[in-house]
Design an enzyme around this catalytic site. Structure first.
Site, short mmCIF file in Angstrom:
data_model
loop_
_atom_site.label_atom_id
_atom_site.label_comp_id
_atom_site.label_asym_id
_atom_site.label_seq_id
_atom_site.Cartn_x
_atom_site.Cartn_y
_atom_site.Cartn_z
N TYR A 72 21.85 25.27 35.26
CA TYR A 72 22.48 26.51 34.78
C TYR A 72 21.74 27.73 35.31
O TYR A 72 22.32 28.67 35.81
CB TYR A 72 22.49 26.52 33.25
CG TYR A 72 23.36 27.60 32.65
CD1 TYR A 72 24.66 27.32 32.23
CD2 TYR A 72 22.89 28.90 32.52
CE1 TYR A 72 25.46 28.31 31.69
CE2 TYR A 72 23.68 29.90 31.98
CZ TYR A 72 24.97 29.60 31.56
OH TYR A 72 25.76 30.58 31.02
N PHE A 124 42.31 46.37 51.24
CA PHE A 124 42.96 45.08 50.96
C PHE A 124 43.68 45.17 49.60
O PHE A 124 43.30 45.98 48.75
CB PHE A 124 41.91 43.97 50.94
CG PHE A 124 42.50 42.61 50.73
CD1 PHE A 124 43.37 42.06 51.66
CD2 PHE A 124 42.21 41.87 49.59
CE1 PHE A 124 43.93 40.81 51.45
CE2 PHE A 124 42.77 40.63 49.37
CZ PHE A 124 43.63 40.09 50.31
N ASP A 125 44.70 44.33 49.39
CA ASP A 125 45.52 44.50 48.18
C ASP A 125 44.76 44.32 46.86
O ASP A 125 44.98 45.07 45.92
CB ASP A 125 46.81 43.65 48.22
CG ASP A 125 46.55 42.18 48.44
OD1 ASP A 125 45.46 41.83 48.90
OD2 ASP A 125 47.45 41.37 48.16
N ASP A 215 33.57 45.77 52.57
CA ASP A 215 34.39 44.65 52.13
C ASP A 215 34.30 43.66 53.28
O ASP A 215 34.94 43.82 54.32
CB ASP A 215 35.82 45.12 51.87
CG ASP A 215 36.72 43.97 51.46
OD1 ASP A 215 36.29 42.82 51.53
OD2 ASP A 215 37.88 44.24 51.08
N ALA A 217 34.79 40.29 53.96
CA ALA A 217 35.40 38.96 54.04
C ALA A 217 35.32 38.36 55.46
O ALA A 217 35.06 37.18 55.61
CB ALA A 217 36.85 39.03 53.58
N LYS A 258 36.73 33.27 53.30
CA LYS A 258 37.04 33.61 54.69
C LYS A 258 35.84 33.19 55.55
O LYS A 258 35.66 32.02 55.82
CB LYS A 258 37.33 35.10 54.86
CG LYS A 258 38.30 35.83 53.92
CD LYS A 258 39.34 35.11 53.23
CE LYS A 258 40.34 35.94 52.46
NZ LYS A 258 39.90 37.06 51.67
N HIS A 450 53.75 40.76 44.64
CA HIS A 450 54.15 39.82 45.69
C HIS A 450 53.92 38.35 45.33
O HIS A 450 54.63 37.48 45.83
CB HIS A 450 53.44 40.15 47.01
CG HIS A 450 51.95 40.21 46.90
ND1 HIS A 450 51.29 41.24 46.27
CD2 HIS A 450 50.99 39.35 47.33
CE1 HIS A 450 49.99 41.03 46.34
NE2 HIS A 450 49.78 39.88 46.97
#
Ligand SMILES: *Cc1c(COP(=O)(O)O)cnc(C)c1O
Length: 458
Positions: A72, A124-125, A215, A217, A258, A450
């Site tokens: 843990y 990005f969304d 960001d 990714a 990604k 979407h």
């Protein structure tokens, strides 16, 4: 004879994919309310919905999983991952999260307050979702060239420095908690940001005392493009380039699904201890204790190896050149695709492909459905459906581009799959004039519609 390019790997395990008939697919997509997200995967032949978490792990990653430490607190796998992230990014502070949007949720909980502005390059969304959910506004400062699908600009993910400076100058400094730079820029077509632009954005941010967050990714794919397209970097290793990129910022959010080469995972890495300290509180509330953050020990172990593999040139070359092969073949067939070809996907330009379908009938969605019916291919709409409604007026927003994205999973499909895809697209393109009407929305969610939206055929 010149030898052909060959992938630097061989296959150790195979997974069957199911064929189906056009008639079956017509029925299935109708039952799915014409939303490709609603199809079960056994009804899809080649699944290009996303490159997120859909890739194949290596034998090294699978063996790392077996030695994962499920403690843990303070697990060995956490420490391995932390060390790898530190080596690759240069950032000291690290928090694992269960995926990229969770990293956004945790970090943005610290940084964003109501009424704030967050400039960036085509957010990005989920990033935009997490900004707007906090009643803040995402401001797109991408260069104009990004919105013309035919211009061959090598770095279409770049930020327009004048646009950014204008946002800085026309708003109070304390309303701009940070700038977010997405590498590569998913929403504008998997397009990279140049090192020169990253440096310039960083310099501008520093002069206004505004932090810069990546960001990240697809940071490794971005580094590959920098190596290929920016002369000063041609002799630098991917790992050196990645580290330099991150050196210009203050932190990063990462979707490990990604360029982490794993099926699930994410993280935050930061320079600043104070922001890290505040983020740990949200991480514990939303994700889990700070040494696992929603990830299994074995998954952290596989991610540590994945990050190392994803930042090797040979892997990146096979990955990006496969996508480029598909793009080149489509270009030869005159199919309108966004140029230049991005790192993780080929984007079909629906405005040029099916201009006969009105925009308020979701032409890119209509094209995505047709590709499924004809070839069993599952792509995704990146257009009006994804752009969603304006949060204040509730009116449809019409983005400059209407695209169908064919995202290529990493290390998953062969060159023959690419040939098949290109042939299906050519056939659909040759019969494009038959498409006249599109779809209407019959049901949708208030945010990020979407995923669950339902359509009817007009
Ligand atoms: C996928 C992605 C995210 C969100 O990550 P998830 O792991 O899907 O939650 C954020 N930004 C970019 C650029 C992405 O591609």
């Amino acid at each position: 004879m010149e030898l052909p390019y060959v992938e630097p790997y061989k296959v150790k395990m195979v997974e069957s994919i199911k064929r189906s008939t056009k008639k079956q697919r017509e029925q299935w997509i109708k039952e799915a309310d014409y939303n490709l997200f609603n199809l079960s995967s056994d009804k899809v032949f080649i699944d290009l919905l996303t490159d997120s978490g859909t890739g194949a792990m290596s034998d090294r990653q699978w063996s790392a999983m077996m030695s994962g430490d499920e403690s843990y607190a303070g697990s060995k796998s956490f420490l391995q991952l932390k060390e790898t992230v530190n080596k690759i990014t240069g950032y000291t502070y690290f928090l694992p999260t269960h995926q990229g949007r969770a990293a956004e949720n945790v970090l943005f909980s610290v940084l964003i307050k109501e009424g704030d502005l967050v400039p960036g390059n085509s957010h990005f969304d989920t990033t935009k979702g997490h900004i707007e959910f906090r009643k803040a506004t995402a401001i797109d400062c991408t260069i104009n060239e990004a919105f013309d699908t035919t211009i061959l600009h090598p770095f279409k993910g770049n930020i327009d420095l004048d646009k950014l400076k204008n946002v800085f100058d026309s708003n109070p400094n304390d309303k701009i908690p940070f700038v977010i730079l997405t590498i590569t820029c998913n929403s504008s077509g998997g397009q990279p940001v140049s090192m020169a632009n990253i440096k310039a954005v960083s310099k501008l941010c520093k002069s206004y005392n505004i932090p810069l967050i990546f960001d990240s990714a697809r940071f490794a794919e971005n580094a590959y493009f920098i190596k290929l397209r920016e002369k000063a970097y041609q002799d630098r290793s991917i790992k050196e380039i990645a580290k330099e990129i991150f050196s210009y910022g203050d932190g990063m959010t990462m979707s490990a699904k990604k360029d982490g080469l794993v099926n699930m995972g994410g993280f935050i890495a930061l320079k600043d201890e104070e922001i890290y300290k505040q983020a740990t509180v949200y991480n514990i509330m939303y994700e889990g204790f700070i040494t696992y953050g929603g990830m299994n020990g074995r998954d952290m172990a596989a991610l540590a190896v994945g990050l190392d593999e994803a930042t090797e040139f040979d892997y990146l070359e096979s990955r990006i050149e496969q996508v480029a092969y598909l793009g080149r073949t489509l270009t030869e067939y005159n199919v309108p695709v966004l140029q230049p070809i991005g790192g993780h996907a080929v984007f079909i330009d629906a405005n040029k492909f099916v201009p006969t379908i009105p925009r308020d009938e979701y032409r890119a969605q209509a094209l995505a459905i047709e590709l499924y019916i004809v070839g069993g291919i599952r792509g995704v709409e990146i257009g009006t459906v994804l752009e969603d409604r304006d949060p204040f007026t509730r009116k449809n927003r019409y983005p400059e581009l209407e695209l169908v994205r064919l995202a290529i999973p990493r290390r998953t499909y062969s060159l023959n799959h690419m040939k098949y895809l290109a042939a299906v697209l050519k056939n659909v393109f040759d019969s494009r004039n038959e498409a006249k009407t599109g779809y209407i929305i019959v049901d949708e969610a208030p945010i990020m519609r979407h995923f669950t939206v339902k359509f009817n055929k007009i």
